[in-house]
Design an enzyme around this catalytic site. Structure first.
Site, PDB file in Angstrom:
ATOM      1  CD  GLU A 354      -3.344  -0.785   1.685  1.00 37.43           C
ATOM      2  OE1 GLU A 354      -3.750   0.161   1.667  1.00 37.43           O
ATOM      3  OE2 GLU A 354      -3.826  -1.820   2.271  1.00 37.43           O
ATOM      4  CD  GLU A 637      -4.029  -1.696   8.856  1.00 38.99           C
ATOM      5  OE1 GLU A 637      -3.109  -2.664   8.803  1.00 38.99           O
ATOM      6  OE2 GLU A 637      -4.606  -1.448   8.053  1.00 38.99           O
TER       7      GLU A 637
END
Ligand code: BGC
Length: 762
Positions: A354, A637
């Protein structure tokens, strides 16, 4: 040069490429190109400047010495609209006989990027534009500019360069052994505005020596003691043809080997083919998010290795320390989460496939970022791209630069709560930190258009008050993203009715304030009206009218409390209800991205200080300090990224193994450390007037916050000893400070250093 491109300088150089290189493969990056030009100098040089840009990322060497210290030039921008160039002083690199080499790898413009690994987005292959302007002592100038007289090759030692996959390098290949041919002129497919770099270049920072090395199977496992974004440097005693593979990861498996399960398609490795003898290497066209590396193909005694953090050169301007070592580590982790994700743009994570400019992450983290770092130039550059990419409907792509990432920008008139809110929250945070109105005026039209889009979107297919409840299909929103109290992504998204409605009220409120600051009274009233109507809708449709939600969860309380959606009486009641909910959850976190930055404020500012501190100091999962207890060196996260045994319990839960140990979003609690515990808060944006109002609790016996404001250093340094609260304060020149002591006594202070005391009973 592309027909419609315009630039803030006149280029005599022409875009060049390798006409013989055909790149058609999907999902990988192109073979790097090496451009070469040799020239002689017979006069005395006074100065030499290199202006350069590329489609792809480039590094120049002149006479084998690297030009400049920047990585990933020309920088990551929305290439269709904005392309930066760099200017380097290269006077000291020139000799009589000169060879200039420019290596261009695919980077973001041509290489495989975003997790779908789309490549060739802005060009079919790399292209280079450069001018070297030499000024001689006799006043004459000479220009060495890219044109057909340059040579090019794809046979250089760098065989592969990709941001996610890493590099492949063959040290047996020397410049003399490469076959070059003539470069050709390239006509660009895009016509960006080409302007001098305004961002903050990526440079090398902290150096990490390994803290341990272990042999696991055939691999050497090195631990650098800190998770970060960067690269390794190594030197080896090699043998011709010997292959060394270096892989990177954030965590280890139970057997001590590298755990690369969550990198998804990112190979994150260096494949190095050696020549004979002593040699050194460090990649230039890739970076990894890692704490550990595995090395295979060489004995421990033949290699020495260290690592360097790579991030945009944002200056550190804040520090926070206190008597609780775990909170201090949390603060360190917040800073490392930020450093690791300020690589050219604000990214979500630095390791898996990402590393994209996810808007929601920085929307929620910007205020904390601005306490720790000087973010102005870095974020202003990014906001320029956001303005360029705003949809005609007013929606903001979920990642900036979107770089070919579609979802869900193809569906008009899309606006996505909190993620699109970056168009308002990021300029607002920069303005609060700096007092610089230009960040508001530059982005004013974008904000207005965005909030109007949100309002229109909310009003679709509904009547009466429901026109202000933003209830569109939850799949178009991220809702209470990664909320730990519900396990599934679809459940996070289903909460978007609450998060989106609160987001609409908040952004409308802020845009109304911005309109007031910029002197637009009509807009001020218009957006205030949206804020009031949305607040009324939230209150009457989601609550009993007296601060009790009909469907309760932490974020649904936090947002309306912190965003002043409830009236004062209802707000106090709502904070009580939130505190009950938090208590019933054993003071553990239940908020996703949108609620996390604000939950401690929502509690502490509304009579529930005890609950706020219990939550902050909690060490059970999910909580901020649980991560610290588990040895985290960054922010995760997912709150439950590791179980008590140090293993990842999540597996593939439908989010495509979305597990990163370096995501700054929930580190947004840093704002609370500065603004409440140290108590430093601007009254007027930019700190010309500011408040120091320390919040004492959680068993802390001292805390110190320091901030290099635009006016100079602000310090709030307090301690408690035998029921006496003692504070030392620094107030910079040209500012005034409103000090509020824990016993509620007040002082108004001008520039100077002070010390005050009062009684305190904890
Ligand atoms: C990213 C996030 C991002 C999210 C939005 C994830 O894959 O890593 O941080 O905001 O997607 O859905």
């Amino acid at each position: 040069m592309g027909k419609l491109s315009h630039s803030d300088r006149q280029w005599k150089a022409k875009w060049i490429t390798d006409g013989e290189y055909v790149f058609k493969e999907k999902k990988i990056s192109p073979v790097p190109m090496v451009f070469r030009k040799s020239f002689e100098i017979s006069k005395k040089v006074v100065s030499a400047e290199l202006y350069s840009t590329a489609l792809g990322t480039y590094v120049f060497t002149i006479n084998d010495i690297r030009v400049g210290e920047d990585y990933f030039t020309p920088g990551f921008t929305s290439y269709k609209y904005n392309l930066q160039y760099q200017k380097y002083d290269v006077t000291h690199l020139l000799r009589e006989d000169n060879t200039i080499l420019g290596t261009v790898s695919g980077g973001w413009a041509v290489g495989a990027f975003v997790y779908s690994r789309r490549n060739r987005l802005f060009a079919d292959r790399q292209a280079l534009l450069a001018e070297l302007i030499i000024t001689y002592e006799d006043g004459t100038k000479e220009l060495v500019a890219t044109d057909e007289s340059w040579e090019v090759s794809t046979e250089g030692p760098l065989r592969y360069g990709d941001l996610y996959d890493g590099e492949e390098y063959d040290a047996r290949i020397s410049d003399e052994s490469i076959k070059y041919h003539k470069a050709i002129l390239e006509t660009l497919r895009i016509a960006p505005s080409i302007s001098k770099a305004i961002g903050v270049p990526v440079r090398e920072h902290e150096k990490f020596e390994p803290i341990s090395v272990n042999k696991v199977g055939d691999e050497l496992i090195y631990d650098f003691g800190q998770n970060f974004a960067g690269i390794v440097h190594f030197s080896i005693n090699g043998k011709e043809g010997q292959q060394i593979e270096i892989k990177h990861a954030e965590i280890l498996k139970e057997d001590g080997s590298l755990n690369t399960d969550f990198l998804r398609s990112a190979k994150a490795r260096i494949l190095y083919t050696a020549r004979d003898g002593q040699q050194e290497y460090a990649p230039n066209f890739t970076y990894m998010g890692f704490r550990y590396v595995s090395v295979s193909g060489i004995d421990e005694k033949e290699i020495s290795i260290y690592a360097r953090a790579l991030y945009s050169d944002v200056k550190e301007i804040g520090s926070f320390t206190c008597s609780n070592e775990m909170i201090n580590r949390l603060q360190e982790n917040i800073k490392w989460g930020a450093k690791s994700n300020f690589v050219e743009i604000p990214t979500d994570c630095p390791q898996r496939d990402e590393r994209m400019g996810w808007t929601g992450d920085i929307a929620l983290f910007a205020a904390t970022a601005c306490f720790n770092f000087d973010m102005k130039d870095f974020l202003k550059k990014w906001l320029r791209d956001m303005r360029s990419e705003q949809l005609s409907t007013g929606g903001i792509p979920n990642t900036i630069p979107s770089n070919g990432f579609g979802f869900p920008t193809t569906m008009p008139p899309v606006a996505v709560d909190f993620w699109g809110d970056a168009s308002v929250l990021v300029p607002w945070a920069v303005y609060q930190a700096t007092g610089d109105k230009s960040v508001l005026s530059e982005n004013y039209d974008m904000m207005k258009k965005y909030v109007k889009a949100c309002k229109n979107w909310a009003g679709l297919f509904s009547f009466g008050k429901h026109r202000y409840i933003w209830h569109t299909p939850s799949t178009l929103h991220f809702g209470d993203w990664v909320a730990p109290d519900v396990p599934k992504m679809s459940q996070w998204q289903k909460r978007s009715k609450w998060t989106a409605t609160a987001s609409l009220a908040n952004t409308a409120h802020l845009v109304s304030k911005v309109a007031g600051i910029l002197g637009n009274p009509d807009d001020e009233v218009y957006f205030r009206n949206i804020y009031e109507k949305t607040s009324d809708a939230y209150t009457s449709i989601f609550t009993d009218g007296n601060g009790k939600l009909l469907e309760e969860f932490q974020t649904a309380y936090v947002l309306p409390i912190h965003f002043n959606i409830f009236n004062e009486a209802a707000k106090e009641k709502a904070a009580e209800n939130l505190a009950q909910l938090v208590k019933a959850n054993d003071y553990k976190i239940g908020t996703g991205f949108p609620g996390t930055p604000y939950i401690l404020f929502a509690l502490a500012d509304n009579g529930q200080k005890e609950a706020a501190f219990k939550m902050l100091m909690n060490t059970d999962c999910p909580s901020w300090l649980y991560e610290v207890k588990m040895g985290a060196t960054t922010i995760w996260e997912r709150w439950d990224g590791l179980d008590e045994n140090g293993n990842c319990p999540i597996g593939d839960d439908g989010t495509d193994t979305m597990i990163s140990y370096n995501h700054y979003a929930s580190g947004a609690v840093g704002d609370f450390l500065y603004r409440r515990i140290a108590g430093i808060e601007p009254v007027v944006a930019g700190y010309r007037k500011f408040r120091i109002a320390p919040l004492v609790g959680g068993g802390l016996t001292f805390a110190r916050g320091e901030l290099n404001s635009p006016y100079g250093k602000i310090v709030s340094d307090w301690s408690i000893s035998e029921n006496r609260f003692i504070i030392k304060i620094t107030v910079p020149e040209d500012t005034t400070c409103h000090l509020i002591m824990p016993d509620e006594s007040e002082k108004f202070l001008s520039a100077g250093e002070y010390s005050f005391e009062c009684n305190i009973y904890c």
